[in-house]
Design a protein around this motif. Structure first.
Motif, short mmCIF file in Angstrom:
data_model
loop_
_atom_site.label_atom_id
_atom_site.label_comp_id
_atom_site.label_asym_id
_atom_site.label_seq_id
_atom_site.Cartn_x
_atom_site.Cartn_y
_atom_site.Cartn_z
N ILE A 62 0.86 -1.24 -0.06
CA ILE A 62 -0.19 0.11 -0.03
C ILE A 62 1.15 1.42 0.00
O ILE A 62 0.64 2.34 -0.65
CB ILE A 62 -0.88 -0.05 1.19
CG1 ILE A 62 -1.97 -1.07 1.10
CG2 ILE A 62 -1.62 1.34 1.39
CD1 ILE A 62 -2.96 -1.17 2.34
N CYS A 63 1.98 1.14 1.02
CA CYS A 63 2.87 2.40 0.97
C CYS A 63 3.36 2.69 -0.39
O CYS A 63 3.59 3.77 -0.88
CB CYS A 63 3.98 2.13 2.08
SG CYS A 63 3.26 2.21 3.79
N GLY A 64 3.89 1.53 -0.98
CA GLY A 64 4.67 1.66 -2.33
C GLY A 64 3.87 2.15 -3.53
O GLY A 64 4.27 2.80 -4.13
N SER A 65 2.49 1.82 -3.49
CA SER A 65 1.43 2.01 -4.47
C SER A 65 1.16 3.55 -4.23
O SER A 65 1.07 4.21 -5.26
CB SER A 65 0.42 1.24 -4.23
OG SER A 65 0.64 -0.31 -4.23
N MET A 66 0.95 3.91 -2.91
CA MET A 66 0.69 5.40 -2.76
C MET A 66 1.80 6.27 -3.12
O MET A 66 1.39 7.34 -3.63
CB MET A 66 -0.08 5.33 -1.22
CG MET A 66 -1.09 4.86 -0.90
SD MET A 66 -1.53 4.97 0.89
CE MET A 66 -2.12 6.62 0.72
N LEU A 67 2.82 5.87 -2.65
CA LEU A 67 4.07 6.64 -3.28
C LEU A 67 3.98 7.19 -4.84
O LEU A 67 4.17 8.26 -5.11
CB LEU A 67 5.54 6.18 -2.75
CG LEU A 67 6.66 6.83 -3.08
CD1 LEU A 67 6.69 8.40 -2.51
CD2 LEU A 67 7.77 6.18 -2.46
N PHE A 68 4.09 5.91 -5.45
CA PHE A 68 4.17 6.03 -6.94
C PHE A 68 2.96 6.99 -7.45
O PHE A 68 3.00 7.76 -8.30
CB PHE A 68 4.26 4.85 -7.44
CG PHE A 68 4.18 4.75 -9.06
CD1 PHE A 68 5.32 5.25 -9.69
CD2 PHE A 68 3.23 4.52 -9.91
CE1 PHE A 68 5.61 5.22 -10.96
CE2 PHE A 68 3.13 4.41 -11.26
CZ PHE A 68 4.43 4.92 -11.75
N THR A 69 1.73 6.53 -6.81
CA THR A 69 0.49 7.22 -7.40
C THR A 69 0.61 8.52 -7.04
O THR A 69 0.14 9.69 -8.02
CB THR A 69 -0.84 6.52 -6.75
OG1 THR A 69 -0.87 4.99 -7.16
CG2 THR A 69 -2.03 7.24 -7.33
N ALA A 70 1.05 8.98 -5.81
CA ALA A 70 1.08 10.37 -5.38
C ALA A 70 2.21 11.29 -6.07
O ALA A 70 1.68 12.44 -6.56
CB ALA A 70 1.87 10.53 -3.98
#
Length: 269
Positions: A62-70
């Motif tokens: 979730i953290c990795g996905s949110m970082l890239f999406t952000a």
């Protein structure tokens, strides 16, 4: 011969899909690299398990996905709050560990954060490269580092196979030679000069420096991933690409190259 054909076909498919998604549309780029980011994080988590380190995989993903999406939303849509949610989620990695009742809690958290820095952060920084130079989405600037890395890897291998005599770093990668590194570097710098007129937003000097960054930091990225694999006694990080290994095997150089290019462009633009 069978393995050579399999390797060639999968390598060609990789190049075509990656190139196509970069040039077709920013959303195609986002979807592809979102998936690559997730797969790379999973590979890193599986490698950590071999050292009896158990990353909290759901929160970590979730953290990795949110970082890239952000990063994508910020650069492409000028939405700035995504990083706030990512920051909050990253704290959950530590808090959640309190309730997991797993051993090696310190290692679990540390490996998770390093995985995010090693994988998700470079892919996020990649999004910003065209905006730093031209202020808009320019797929050729996204593609440029990949092209140089591929050229460097290919000609380093060819020159090393033919002329390699002096080992570059035998403790980590016995097959790499100084002759291969120099040959790959010369071709990469020459290619950057030839491509320079077609890359809007980058001067010839920029291209030369970026090609040097690719040569130097690409080697370090390759050696680091080789060190990881050697330390846990595996040949490949995964098997998603027949004949080529996993995501980390294919992106080891680019993961070090992109942050270095980002820092350079931050200084000059």
């Amino acid at each position: 011969m069978n393995n050579f054909i399999k390797r060639s076909v999968s390598g060609l498919m990789f190049v075509v899909i990656l190139t196509g998604c970069i040039f077709i549309h920013p959303l195609a780029f986002f979807i592809l690299f979102f998936a690559i980011n997730i797969l790379g994080l999973l590979e890193f988590s599986h490698m950590a398990k071999r050292m009896h380190v158990y990353i909290n995989t759901p929160v970590y993903l979730i953290c990795g996905s949110m970082l890239f999406t952000a990063g994508f939303l910020h650069a492409y849509c000028d939405y700035r709050d995504g990083y706030l949610w990512c920051f909050i989620a990253s704290f959950m990695l530590g808090i959640w560990e309190l309730y997991r009742k797993k051993g090696n809690a310190f290692q679990n958290i540390t490996f998770a954060y390093y995985g995010l820095l090693y994988l998700s952060l470079p892919f996020t920084l990649l999004i910003y490269l065209p905006y730093m130079t031209t202020g808009e989405w320019r797929p050729e600037i996204i593609f440029f580092p990949f092209l140089l890395v591929w050229l460097n890897d290919t000609f380093a291998y060819l020159c090393g196979s033919q002329f390699g005599r002096h080992k570059l770093f035998p403790r980590i990668s016995p097959k790499k030679s100084w002759e291969g590194a120099i040959g790959g570097g010369i071709v990469t710098i020459a290619a950057a000069l030839l491509i320079a007129p077609y890359i809007e937003g980058l001067t010839i000097i920029n291209n030369i420096i970026i090609s040097c960054i690719v040569v130097i930091f690409g080697i370090f990225g390759d050696l680091l991933e080789s060190m990881f694999k050697r330390s846990i006694e595996i040949k490949d990080s995964g098997n998603i690409m027949p004949g080529h290994g996993g995501i980390l095997d294919r992106f080891d150089a680019i993961l070090f190259v992109i942050p270095a290019i980002f820092v350079y462009l931050e200084f000059v633009y």
